[in-house]
Scaffold this motif. Structure first.
Motif, PDB file in Angstrom:
ATOM      1  N   UNK A   1      19.354  13.913   1.060  1.00  0.00           N
ATOM      2  CA  UNK A   1      19.115  13.511   0.717  1.00  0.00           C
ATOM      3  C   UNK A   1      17.925  14.049  -0.657  1.00  0.00           C
ATOM      4  N   UNK A   2      18.386  14.015  -1.643  1.00  0.00           N
ATOM      5  CA  UNK A   2      16.117  14.186  -2.437  1.00  0.00           C
ATOM      6  C   UNK A   2      15.470  12.880  -2.527  1.00  0.00           C
ATOM      7  N   UNK A   3      13.807  13.649  -2.162  1.00  0.00           N
ATOM      8  CA  UNK A   3      12.867  12.960  -1.992  1.00  0.00           C
ATOM      9  C   UNK A   3      12.502  11.529  -3.627  1.00  0.00           C
ATOM     10  N   UNK A   4      11.874  11.171  -3.634  1.00  0.00           N
ATOM     11  CA  UNK A   4      11.788  10.547  -4.989  1.00  0.00           C
ATOM     12  C   UNK A   4      10.113  11.324  -5.027  1.00  0.00           C
ATOM     13  N   UNK A   5       9.761  11.210  -3.725  1.00  0.00           N
ATOM     14  CA  UNK A   5       7.881  11.186  -3.333  1.00  0.00           C
ATOM     15  C   UNK A   5       7.783  11.919  -2.671  1.00  0.00           C
ATOM     16  N   UNK A   6       7.224  12.868  -2.143  1.00  0.00           N
ATOM     17  CA  UNK A   6       6.724  13.283  -0.833  1.00  0.00           C
ATOM     18  C   UNK A   6       5.733  13.817  -0.702  1.00  0.00           C
ATOM     19  N   UNK A   7       4.575  14.458   0.287  1.00  0.00           N
ATOM     20  CA  UNK A   7       3.600  14.807   0.461  1.00  0.00           C
ATOM     21  C   UNK A   7       3.522  16.422   0.829  1.00  0.00           C
ATOM     22  N   UNK A   8       1.957  17.339   0.362  1.00  0.00           N
ATOM     23  CA  UNK A   8       1.845  18.204   0.756  1.00  0.00           C
ATOM     24  C   UNK A   8       0.824  17.897   2.237  1.00  0.00           C
ATOM     25  N   UNK A   9       1.265  19.047   2.955  1.00  0.00           N
ATOM     26  CA  UNK A   9       0.392  19.649   4.629  1.00  0.00           C
ATOM     27  C   UNK A   9      -0.492  18.610   4.421  1.00  0.00           C
ATOM     28  N   UNK A  10      -1.649  19.009   2.843  1.00  0.00           N
ATOM     29  CA  UNK A  10      -2.912  18.587   3.473  1.00  0.00           C
ATOM     30  C   UNK A  10      -3.095  17.125   2.844  1.00  0.00           C
ATOM     31  N   UNK A  11      -2.071  16.509   1.945  1.00  0.00           N
ATOM     32  CA  UNK A  11      -2.104  15.109   2.086  1.00  0.00           C
ATOM     33  C   UNK A  11      -1.672  14.685   3.089  1.00  0.00           C
ATOM     34  N   UNK A  47      -2.758  -5.378  -0.184  1.00  0.00           N
ATOM     35  CA  UNK A  47      -1.962  -4.940  -1.790  1.00  0.00           C
ATOM     36  C   UNK A  47      -0.898  -5.113  -1.536  1.00  0.00           C
ATOM     37  N   UNK A  48      -1.069  -6.794  -2.291  1.00  0.00           N
ATOM     38  CA  UNK A  48       0.080  -6.985  -2.595  1.00  0.00           C
ATOM     39  C   UNK A  48       1.211  -6.893  -2.582  1.00  0.00           C
ATOM     40  N   UNK A  49       2.411  -6.398  -2.234  1.00  0.00           N
ATOM     41  CA  UNK A  49       3.811  -5.395  -3.675  1.00  0.00           C
ATOM     42  C   UNK A  49       4.566  -6.919  -3.255  1.00  0.00           C
ATOM     43  N   UNK A  50       5.351  -6.784  -5.280  1.00  0.00           N
ATOM     44  CA  UNK A  50       5.688  -7.948  -6.277  1.00  0.00           C
ATOM     45  C   UNK A  50       6.820  -7.629  -6.224  1.00  0.00           C
ATOM     46  N   UNK A  51       8.097  -8.566  -6.904  1.00  0.00           N
ATOM     47  CA  UNK A  51       9.149  -7.854  -7.323  1.00  0.00           C
ATOM     48  C   UNK A  51       9.145  -7.399  -8.296  1.00  0.00           C
ATOM     49  N   UNK A  52       8.101  -6.182  -9.091  1.00  0.00           N
ATOM     50  CA  UNK A  52       7.718  -5.770 -10.153  1.00  0.00           C
ATOM     51  C   UNK A  52       7.335  -4.775 -10.076  1.00  0.00           C
ATOM     52  N   UNK A  53       7.743  -4.240  -8.602  1.00  0.00           N
ATOM     53  CA  UNK A  53       7.361  -3.203  -7.493  1.00  0.00           C
ATOM     54  C   UNK A  53       8.427  -2.420  -7.257  1.00  0.00           C
ATOM     55  N   UNK A  54       8.746  -0.648  -7.052  1.00  0.00           N
ATOM     56  CA  UNK A  54       9.220   0.045  -6.818  1.00  0.00           C
ATOM     57  C   UNK A  54       8.966   1.032  -5.922  1.00  0.00           C
ATOM     58  N   UNK A  55       9.807   0.366  -4.467  1.00  0.00           N
ATOM     59  CA  UNK A  55      10.136   1.351  -3.161  1.00  0.00           C
ATOM     60  C   UNK A  55      10.001   3.054  -3.694  1.00  0.00           C
ATOM     61  N   UNK A  56       9.437   3.446  -3.314  1.00  0.00           N
ATOM     62  CA  UNK A  56       9.935   5.187  -4.263  1.00  0.00           C
ATOM     63  C   UNK A  56      10.105   5.830  -2.587  1.00  0.00           C
ATOM     64  N   UNK A  57       9.206   5.877  -1.242  1.00  0.00           N
ATOM     65  CA  UNK A  57       9.899   6.003  -0.344  1.00  0.00           C
ATOM     66  C   UNK A  57       8.810   5.935   0.926  1.00  0.00           C
ATOM     67  N   UNK A  58       8.564   6.971   1.491  1.00  0.00           N
ATOM     68  CA  UNK A  58       7.269   6.944   2.129  1.00  0.00           C
ATOM     69  C   UNK A  58       7.131   8.319   2.515  1.00  0.00           C
ATOM     70  N   UNK A  59       5.737   8.204   2.821  1.00  0.00           N
ATOM     71  CA  UNK A  59       5.181   9.542   3.465  1.00  0.00           C
ATOM     72  C   UNK A  59       5.213   9.376   4.091  1.00  0.00           C
ATOM     73  N   UNK A  60       5.231  10.140   5.385  1.00  0.00           N
ATOM     74  CA  UNK A  60       5.334  10.128   7.208  1.00  0.00           C
ATOM     75  C   UNK A  60       6.045   8.248   6.813  1.00  0.00           C
ATOM     76  N   UNK A  61       5.375   7.554   7.711  1.00  0.00           N
ATOM     77  CA  UNK A  61       5.153   6.174   8.152  1.00  0.00           C
ATOM     78  C   UNK A  61       4.438   5.483   6.505  1.00  0.00           C
ATOM     79  N   UNK A  62       4.444   5.954   5.448  1.00  0.00           N
ATOM     80  CA  UNK A  62       3.253   5.534   4.897  1.00  0.00           C
ATOM     81  C   UNK A  62       4.045   4.625   3.498  1.00  0.00           C
TER      82      UNK A  62
END
Length: 120
Positions: A1-11, A47-62
């Protein structure tokens, strides 16, 4: 599956370091104002997440979120979270480390866009 968000090894390494200091984390892609358009890293329960926020994915478990309005502009791109030297957003946790998270992006290919549409 294509990831909408990913991180470099440094990140990912910096995320893991920040987790040892602050516990579970989350990201919210800033939309401007005070901190430009930086990916902001926060303790997960501060940080409060609300209905106006979209979860793009996770970086590790973040988890990584963005506002729905901003997502409409970015939905055709993959966000690649990287790290560079310097000071980032004043509210983001990486500041004292002398590093800052940076969002790079690339446009999805036609094949990737179709895969994302099929996957919801």
């Amino acid at each position: 599956m294509v990831e909408r968000v990913k991180a470099t090894d440094e990140a990912l390494a910096l995320i893991n370091k920040l987790k040892t200091i602050h516990g579970p984390l989350m990201f919210h892609q800033s939309g401007g104002c005070c901190d430009g358009s930086s990916p902001m890293c926060y303790p997960r329960d501060e940080f409060r997440i609300g209905e106006s926020d979209v979860l793009l994915g996770e970086l590790g478990d973040t988890p990584f979120y963005m506002s729905k309005d901003q997502y409409e502009y970015w939905k055709h791109t993959q966000l690649i979270i990287d790290v560079v030297d310097g000071r980032g957003g004043m509210f983001s946790l990486e500041g004292p480390e002398g590093k800052r998270f940076l969002t790079r992006s690339r446009v999805f290919t036609e094949v990737e866009r179709k895969e994302l549409q099929l996957g919801g």
